[in-house]
Design a protein around this motif. Structure first.
Motif: not given
Length: 495
Positions: A349-372
């Motif tokens: 989930f967090f290595s930034r190298t596996t497919t799953l970690s890349k998808v998860f990383g993309w999902a949680v860094t969307r601008p949406l999550w900057r809103n309170p």
């Protein structure tokens, strides 16, 4: 007045008088009378002013220093208990204004009233504090603490691993916890001699009587064995003066032994009257003329702890006598399985190298999550997933990869870089659990990851970053990472 810095540089044995500030004119007058002598025997005198020994309401070391009627060479303590990074940075300009540039950085023992499960108390860890001050004041003389008086492998090994981090973070010297076991003092010297760039060691010492032994039962990290207490009780039964004289003689012998072992000096604690200081000096002078080697010192030290008809003294707790270098412990099957499962999950989930970690990383860094509102939802999601697994308190910047998936927030003090000095036979100072750093040490040895406990200097979590999701920060390429080992800041201490 850099007496301590000069002594350490010139390898001159030095006596540092420890002063616990209290609003008492008598205590200040005694300190000034002692310091007016400028030397103990031929050794230069400095003073160290303790911080928050009783509570956060104690007089501050800086205020105590400013209350002195005469300037004197001063080493301030800074205790991290109930403090944040900003508290430390705010003190530095005040020290500049007072002309002070020496600081002993301590995590601090348990704050009175702090109990697990109640209001969390944050402790600014000494490793992080050293990094902060070294960066802000690169030329200052900085010290830290080491407690070698540990008698189980996990707590002792973890102490030395953390001490390596303190040296890497910028400590110019280490002061040992109060102790009486001279074998452990030798052990600490041997450990320091093996370091790539050894630094000076100072030993905290005190004249020990039966009354003080009872008091020390409530001081975390100090060991007084049952056989030691038996000798002290027998001395007290003879007379109060006899016990006092024997305590002073032992202290003088201990200081001589430490000097012969190669200690740079002593941190002298428990001297509250000028007469005590004079009595110590009078005990030292003839012994210094008589004892010149450790071979001459050893029988004198043994005799000082002999009281007929009692059996010989042992300085370790009954049944526990671990020495540095002994490797006997192993993590349980459950501990190792937990580590491997969490490590595999982290990789996916967090290595930034596996497919799953890349998808998860993309999902949680969307601008949406900057809103309170979405940010709060993500924070709660992370907390609900990780708290049952690792005890997570959502500190805002996950350090699990650097702590073998033993969450620092499960330590009552929130320590990430290693243990405090207050453990006793692997038990946490708070008494309600095994020290999490003992668990971490046992695991590191078993899975061949001990370098994690020495090489990764973990910065403190700033208060404004707590209680938010760490996931977006983790995947942000600009997020701060644990600092690499730093080069020595003061090469004049390296020989």
């Amino acid at each position: 007045m850099n007496v301590l810095k000069t002594a350490l540089r010139d390898k001159t044995f030095v006596c540092v008088m420890e002063f616990v500030p209290k609003p008492s004119s008598g205590r200040f007058a005694t300190l000034e009378a002692v310091m007016a002598r400028t030397r103990l025997c031929d050794w230069p005198l400095a003073v160290s002013i303790a911080d928050r020994v009783g509570s956060s309401l104690d007089m501050s070391p800086l205020d105590a220093c400013n209350s002195l009627t005469q300037p004197m060479p001063t080493l301030l303590h800074f205790s991290g208990k109930d403090r944040e990074r900003g508290d430390l940075l705010a003190q530095l300009p005040h020290m500049d204004a007072a002309g002070l540039e020496q600081l002993l950085l301590l995590t601090g023992d348990r704050l009175p009233g702090h109990a697990p499960g109640e209001r969390p108390v944050r402790y600014l860890e000494s490793v992080a504090a050293l990094q902060i001050v070294r960066q802000a004041r690169p030329d200052w003389l900085l010290g830290a603490a080491l407690n070698p008086f540990k008698y189980r492998e996990e707590e002792g090994g973890a102490q030395y691993f953390k001490a390596e981090k303190k040296l890497a973070a910028g400590a110019d010297f280490l002061i040992l916890q109060l102790g009486f076991d001279m074998a452990k003092y030798r052990e600490a010297v041997d450990w320091m001699d093996r370091q790539a760039q050894p630094k000076p060691l100072l030993a905290c010492v005190m004249a020990l009587t039966e009354g003080r032994a009872r008091m020390l039962e409530h001081v975390a990290g100090v060991t007084v064995s049952p056989s030691m207490r038996a000798v002290l009780a027998a001395e007290a039964a003879v007379s109060k003066q006899y016990a006092k004289d024997r305590a002073t003689e032992r202290l003088a012998l201990q200081i001589i032994g430490l000097r012969l072992m190669g200690y740079a000096g002593i941190n002298l604690s428990g001297v509250h009257e000028l007469e005590q200081f004079q009595a110590l000096e009078q005990a030292l002078e003839p012994l210094l003329r008589q004892i010149h080697t450790l071979e001459e010192w050893e029988p004198a030290w043994q005799a000082a702890w002999t009281q007929a008809p009692l059996p010989p003294v042992t300085f370790h707790p009954p049944g526990h006598d671990w020495h540095a270098g002994q490797r006997q412990v192993s993590a349980s099957t459950r501990e190792k399985l937990r580590y491997r499962l969490l490590d595999a999950m982290h990789h996916q989930f967090f290595s930034r190298t596996t497919t799953l970690s890349k998808v998860f990383g993309w999902a949680v860094t969307r601008p949406l999550w900057r809103n309170p509102a979405p940010a709060q939802w993500l924070h709660q999601l992370e907390r609900r997933i990780k708290r049952p697994l690792v005890g997570c308190d959502t500190c805002g910047r996950c350090r699990l990869e650097d702590t073998l998936y033993v969450c620092p927030e499960t330590c009552p003090k929130g320590l990430a870089n290693g243990p405090c000095g207050g453990t006793s036979l692997n038990r946490c100072e708070f008494g309600d659990r095994e020290c999490v750093h003992s668990v971490k040490y046992r695991l590191a040895v078993s899975v061949a990851q001990t370098q994690v406990l020495t090489d990764r200097l973990i910065p403190c979590i700033q208060v404004e970053h707590r209680h938010r999701s760490s996931w977006p920060i983790w995947f942000d390429a600009a997020a701060p990472k644990p600092q690499p080992v730093l080069p020595d800041a003061l090469p004049e201490f390296n020989d």
